[in-house]
Design a protein around this motif. Structure first.
Motif, mmCIF file in Angstrom:
data_model
loop_
_atom_site.group_PDB
_atom_site.id
_atom_site.type_symbol
_atom_site.label_atom_id
_atom_site.label_comp_id
_atom_site.label_asym_id
_atom_site.label_seq_id
_atom_site.Cartn_x
_atom_site.Cartn_y
_atom_site.Cartn_z
ATOM 1 N N ILE A 32 0.868 -1.179 0.000
ATOM 2 C CA ILE A 32 0.000 0.000 0.000
ATOM 3 C C ILE A 32 0.902 1.224 0.000
ATOM 4 O O ILE A 32 1.734 1.387 0.896
ATOM 5 N N CYS A 33 0.746 2.071 -1.010
ATOM 6 C CA CYS A 33 1.597 3.258 -1.169
ATOM 7 C C CYS A 33 0.789 4.525 -0.943
ATOM 8 O O CYS A 33 -0.408 4.581 -1.252
ATOM 9 N N ASN A 34 1.455 5.560 -0.454
ATOM 10 C CA ASN A 34 0.781 6.831 -0.178
ATOM 11 C C ASN A 34 0.811 7.797 -1.352
ATOM 12 O O ASN A 34 0.132 8.823 -1.341
ATOM 13 N N ASN A 35 1.624 7.500 -2.364
ATOM 14 C CA ASN A 35 1.709 8.375 -3.529
ATOM 15 C C ASN A 35 2.261 7.589 -4.719
ATOM 16 O O ASN A 35 2.739 6.459 -4.574
ATOM 17 N N GLY A 36 2.220 8.214 -5.881
ATOM 18 C CA GLY A 36 2.657 7.539 -7.089
ATOM 19 C C GLY A 36 4.136 7.213 -7.121
ATOM 20 O O GLY A 36 4.540 6.160 -7.635
ATOM 21 N N ARG A 37 4.957 8.098 -6.590
ATOM 22 C CA ARG A 37 6.399 7.856 -6.605
ATOM 23 C C ARG A 37 6.744 6.590 -5.816
ATOM 24 O O ARG A 37 7.574 5.780 -6.240
ATOM 25 N N GLU A 38 6.110 6.444 -4.673
ATOM 26 C CA GLU A 38 6.351 5.257 -3.849
ATOM 27 C C GLU A 38 5.948 3.987 -4.597
ATOM 28 O O GLU A 38 6.636 2.962 -4.519
ATOM 29 N N VAL A 40 5.836 3.570 -7.954
ATOM 30 C CA VAL A 40 6.782 3.336 -9.044
ATOM 31 C C VAL A 40 8.070 2.708 -8.512
ATOM 32 O O VAL A 40 8.594 1.744 -9.097
ATOM 33 N N GLU A 41 8.581 3.233 -7.402
ATOM 34 C CA GLU A 41 9.805 2.682 -6.826
ATOM 35 C C GLU A 41 9.615 1.218 -6.420
ATOM 36 O O GLU A 41 10.508 0.381 -6.600
ATOM 37 N N TYR A 42 8.449 0.912 -5.889
ATOM 38 C CA TYR A 42 8.177 -0.471 -5.498
ATOM 39 C C TYR A 42 8.103 -1.384 -6.724
ATOM 40 O O TYR A 42 8.668 -2.487 -6.730
ATOM 41 N N LEU A 43 7.428 -0.917 -7.768
ATOM 42 C CA LEU A 43 7.260 -1.734 -8.973
ATOM 43 C C LEU A 43 8.588 -1.971 -9.696
ATOM 44 O O LEU A 43 8.755 -2.989 -10.376
ATOM 45 N N ARG A 44 9.509 -1.058 -9.566
ATOM 46 C CA ARG A 44 10.818 -1.238 -10.197
ATOM 47 C C ARG A 44 11.645 -2.326 -9.518
ATOM 48 O O ARG A 44 12.602 -2.830 -10.101
ATOM 49 N N ALA A 45 11.250 -2.684 -8.299
ATOM 50 C CA ALA A 45 12.006 -3.693 -7.549
ATOM 51 C C ALA A 45 11.224 -4.984 -7.309
ATOM 52 O O ALA A 45 11.805 -5.990 -6.909
ATOM 53 N N HIS A 46 9.910 -4.949 -7.569
ATOM 54 C CA HIS A 46 9.075 -6.115 -7.284
ATOM 55 C C HIS A 46 8.099 -6.383 -8.432
ATOM 56 O O HIS A 46 7.664 -5.455 -9.114
ATOM 57 N N THR A 47 7.735 -7.630 -8.600
ATOM 58 C CA THR A 47 6.761 -8.014 -9.610
ATOM 59 C C THR A 47 5.368 -8.052 -8.986
ATOM 60 O O THR A 47 5.157 -8.689 -7.944
ATOM 61 N N VAL A 48 4.435 -7.362 -9.614
ATOM 62 C CA VAL A 48 3.052 -7.304 -9.137
ATOM 63 C C VAL A 48 2.122 -7.552 -10.325
ATOM 64 O O VAL A 48 2.381 -7.072 -11.429
ATOM 65 N N ASP A 49 1.040 -8.282 -10.094
ATOM 66 C CA ASP A 49 0.104 -8.584 -11.181
ATOM 67 C C ASP A 49 -0.753 -7.384 -11.571
ATOM 68 O O ASP A 49 -1.022 -7.155 -12.752
ATOM 69 N N LEU A 50 -1.192 -6.613 -10.566
ATOM 70 C CA LEU A 50 -2.163 -5.545 -10.830
ATOM 71 C C LEU A 50 -1.964 -4.416 -9.833
ATOM 72 O O LEU A 50 -1.653 -4.658 -8.665
ATOM 73 N N VAL A 51 -2.149 -3.176 -10.312
ATOM 74 C CA VAL A 51 -2.076 -2.011 -9.417
ATOM 75 C C VAL A 51 -3.392 -1.244 -9.464
ATOM 76 O O VAL A 51 -4.005 -1.094 -10.522
ATOM 77 N N LEU A 52 -3.815 -0.778 -8.293
ATOM 78 C CA LEU A 52 -4.970 0.108 -8.171
ATOM 79 C C LEU A 52 -4.438 1.503 -7.883
ATOM 80 O O LEU A 52 -3.743 1.716 -6.888
ATOM 81 N N VAL A 53 -4.759 2.465 -8.742
ATOM 82 C CA VAL A 53 -4.169 3.793 -8.660
ATOM 83 C C VAL A 53 -5.250 4.859 -8.500
ATOM 84 O O VAL A 53 -6.179 4.938 -9.304
ATOM 85 N N ASP A 54 -5.114 5.673 -7.465
ATOM 86 C CA ASP A 54 -5.985 6.832 -7.286
ATOM 87 C C ASP A 54 -5.516 7.936 -8.233
ATOM 88 O O ASP A 54 -4.349 7.971 -8.631
#
Length: 207
Positions: A32-38, A40-54
C-alpha cells in the motif's frame, strides 16, 4: 494468487479496499503506497500482477504514475480507482490505455469480480455502464447537485431509474447485487426527502 499494489493517499480508503480484497483467497495485497512515486519505486524492484491507482495523490499523481509505469514497460495491469463519474476525467483515463476504471463506491463483490476479470485479460470500465444521456451534468443542474450531495453511484442509479430500468436490470448493468441497488435507492429517497420513486422523478423533472 493475484498480487496487488494500491496507491492512494487516503489511508482509511486504501486500508478499507485492501481489507475487502484480501477477504478473497485468490487476492493478495502486497503493498500500500501513499503516492505515485512510492508505487513506481516499489514496482521497479518487485513483480506485481495488478495495481490500483488513485487519480489525486501528492508528489506524483495518478496520470503521471501511469505514464511512468508504461514508459518503463513494467508488466502489470493498471486499474484506476476513482470517486469521479465525470466524462472528461474518464476520457483522460481511457487515453492512458489503462486496463480498468472503477468507482470507489463500488459494491465489494463487484470490485473483487472485476479485478479477477481484468487479471484474466478482460478490460473493464465502470463508466461504460452509463450513457452520455446519463452523465449527471446532463440530467441535473448545479443547484440540485450541490443541494443533495448524491454520490456518483447514486446519480447513476437515478439516471437508470429515470430511463425505466428495474432493480434487476440496474443490478445487471452495474454489476451489483439487487440488494445493493435497493439499498442505494432507499438512501436516495432519504437524501431527497421523498417517499417513493414517483416523487423522486417529479423532483428531478422539476429541478
Amino acid at each position: 494468487m493475484i498480487t496487488i499494489a494500491i496507491a492512494d493517499d487516503h489511508k482509511l480508503m486504501s486500508e478499507g479496499i485492501a481489507s475487502i480484497l484480501q477477504s478473497d483467497a485468490d487476492l493478495s495485497i502486497v503493498k500500500i503506497c501513499n503516492n505515485g512515486r512510492e508505487l513506481v519505486e516499489y514496482l521497479r524492484a518487485h513483480t506485481v500482477d495488478l495495481v490500483l491507482v488513485d487519480l489525486n495523490m501528492p508528489i506524483l499523481d495518478g496520470p503521471d504514475t501511469i505514464r511512468i509505469i508504461k514508459n518503463d514497460r513494467i508488466p502489470c495491469k493498471i486499474v484506476v480507482l476513482s470517486m469521479y463519474a465525470d466524462e472528461n476525467v474518464y476520457a483522460k483515463c481511457r487515453e492512458l490505455d489503462i486496463h480498468g476504471y472503477l468507482h470507489k463506491d463500488s459494491d465489494a463483490q463487484h470490485l473483487i469480480d472485476t479485478i479477477k476479470r481484468i487479471h484474466n485479460g478482460n478490460n473493464h470500465y465502470d463508466y461504460d455502464h452509463t450513457t452520455m444521456a446519463n452523465e449527471p451534468s446532463k440530467l441535473f443542474d448545479d443547484k440540485f447537485l450541490n443541494k443533495f450531495k448524491l454520490s456518483p453511484r447514486e446519480l447513476e442509479i437515478i439516471a437508470l431509474v429515470s430511463n425505466g430500468l428495474t432493480n434487476n436490470e440496474i443490478a445487471d448493468k452495474l454489476f451489483l447485487s439487487v440488494h445493493t441497488v435497493m439499498t442505494h435507492r432507499k438512501n436516495i429517497l432519504h437524501k431527497l426527502a421523498v417517499r417513493n420513486t414517483a416523487e423522486m422523478l417529479s423532483l428531478i423533472n422539476n429541478s
